[in-house]
Design an enzyme around this catalytic site. Structure first.
Site, PDB file in Angstrom:
ATOM      1  N   HIS A 266      72.194  -7.404  28.476  1.00  0.00           N
ATOM      2  CA  HIS A 266      72.922  -7.864  27.295  1.00  0.00           C
ATOM      3  C   HIS A 266      72.751  -6.915  26.128  1.00  0.00           C
ATOM      4  O   HIS A 266      71.882  -6.053  26.121  1.00  0.00           O
ATOM      5  CB  HIS A 266      72.504  -9.290  26.904  1.00  0.00           C
ATOM      6  N   ARG A 282      64.572 -17.575  20.556  1.00  0.00           N
ATOM      7  CA  ARG A 282      64.535 -17.281  21.988  1.00  0.00           C
ATOM      8  C   ARG A 282      63.234 -17.730  22.627  1.00  0.00           C
ATOM      9  O   ARG A 282      62.160 -17.369  22.153  1.00  0.00           O
ATOM     10  CB  ARG A 282      64.678 -15.772  22.181  1.00  0.00           C
TER      11      ARG A 282
HETATM   12  C1  OGA Z   1      67.189 -10.968  22.460  1.00  0.00           C
HETATM   13  C2  OGA Z   1      68.448 -10.266  22.215  1.00  0.00           C
HETATM   14  C3  OGA Z   1      70.659 -10.489  21.312  1.00  0.00           C
HETATM   15  C4  OGA Z   1      71.333 -11.120  20.145  1.00  0.00           C
HETATM   16  O1  OGA Z   1      66.817 -11.827  21.654  1.00  0.00           O
HETATM   17  O2  OGA Z   1      66.569 -10.692  23.499  1.00  0.00           O
HETATM   18  O3  OGA Z   1      68.684  -9.257  22.827  1.00  0.00           O
HETATM   19  O4  OGA Z   1      72.568 -11.186  20.152  1.00  0.00           O
HETATM   20  N1  OGA Z   1      69.294 -10.829  21.357  1.00  0.00           N
HETATM   21  O5  OGA Z   1      70.638 -11.521  19.215  1.00  0.00           O
HETATM   22 MN    MN Z   2      67.263  -9.117  24.568  1.00  0.00          MN
END
Ligand code: OGA
Ligand code: MN
Length: 291
Positions: A266, A282
């Site tokens: 991502h 998270r």
């Molecule tokens: C994470 C990350 C992406 C975002 O927290 O691991 O990659 O959009 N976040 O905040």
């Molecule tokens: Mn991440």
């Protein structure tokens, strides 16, 4: 609510990603309902629930039901009272950032540079930047299974037993909007040495093959001459994030989204700035050694 038969996935239409409907995570979830969610998550690789009014306790409890959680080494980014919640935010309070200001602005999967990379992450949106009625700060996800499957047979054969060097230092020193970082201390370096992982890994639950390279942390292919390593890695990195493997999530406050750190990678889209606020949290699941 929360009976196994009412739980359904609405696939995004992209290579990965589905909304799961019929779930209220603030209410009890029996084992059958929970198992159904896990099955849908593994199938779709990214799964999200809209309109979840949950407390940090509920976020942690749901995540912990999926597996053991990590506590991030960056103590200054943890939610006070909830060390399992890593804060991703551009908000400054009392002159101090409340979390990581520039998490994930390159393609990566979480903790891929550890001996045991994270299995999955559980991300909850508290505040989403809005401009002209549109939410900013999307997150893009790329399917590592779709990317692997689409490789030509000769490339699959060539990479089958190769290993990739994942380097925390590579990601750490890349350009960020919070500016250049202080060099890693010897102690930090000792905790995050470069590490070799299989370039093609097998998903621990679905058995599918996943292409395990990313722009952020993959430094080279082990055992190849430098020029071969560079050209193969460049090819694979470009391939892994082609548009046809991507789902782009447009956040709404109170989305809870699960991403799989084995079958996906991502990247955060940094298209907003203060005074537009973004606040996400998270929970990060531990994972096993890739094979
Ligand atoms: C994470 C990350 C992406 C975002 O927290 O691991 O990659 O959009 N976040 O905040
Ligand atoms: Mn991440």
């Amino acid at each position: 609510m929360n009976t196994v038969d009412s739980i359904e996935a609405r696939p995004s239409g992209a290579a990965l990603g589905a909304e799961i409907v019929g779930v209220d995570l603030a209410q009890p979830l029996d084992d059958a309902a929970f198992a159904r969610i896990v099955e849908l998550f593994h199938r779709h690789e990214v799964a999200y629930f809209r309109d979840q009014r949950i407390t940090p306790e509920q976020h942690v409890a749901f995540s912990r039901r999926l597996g053991e959680l990590e506590v991030h080494v960056r103590q200054d980014c943890l939610r006070p009272g909830f060390p399992e919640l890593f804060v991703v935010s551009n908000i400054i309070e009392n002159g101090r950032p409340i979390g990581s200001q520039d998490a994930g602005q390159f393609w990566h999967s979480d903790l891929c540079y550890l001996r045991e990379p994270s299995r999955a992450s559980v991300f909850y949106a508290l505040e989403v930047p809005q401009k002209d009625g549109k939410a900013l700060g999307d997150t893009m996800f790329a399917s590592a299974t779709a990317a692997y499957d689409a490789l030509a047979d000769d490339i699959k054969a060539r990479i089958e037993n190769l290993r990739v060097v994942q380097s925390y230092a590579k990601g750490y020193y890349s350009v960020r909007r919070s500016g250049p970082r202080k060099p890693l201390t010897a102690a930090q370096q000792a905790k995050t040495p470069d590490i070799e992982h299989p370039l093609v890994r097998t998903h621990p639950y679905t058995g599918r093959k996943c292409l395990f390279v990313n722009e952020g942390y993959s430094a080279r292919i082990a055992g190849l001459p430098q020029n071969e390593s560079e050209s193969l890695l460049a090819y694979l990195l470009e391939h892994a994030t082609r548009p046809e493997f991507i789902y782009r999530h447009n956040w709404r406050p109170q989305d809870l989204l699960l991403w799989d750190n084995c079958s996906t990678q991502h990247k955060a889209v940094a298209d907003y700035e203060l005074p537009l606020r973004r606040h996400m949290e998270r929970a990060t699941l531990k994972g096993g050694v890739p094979h």
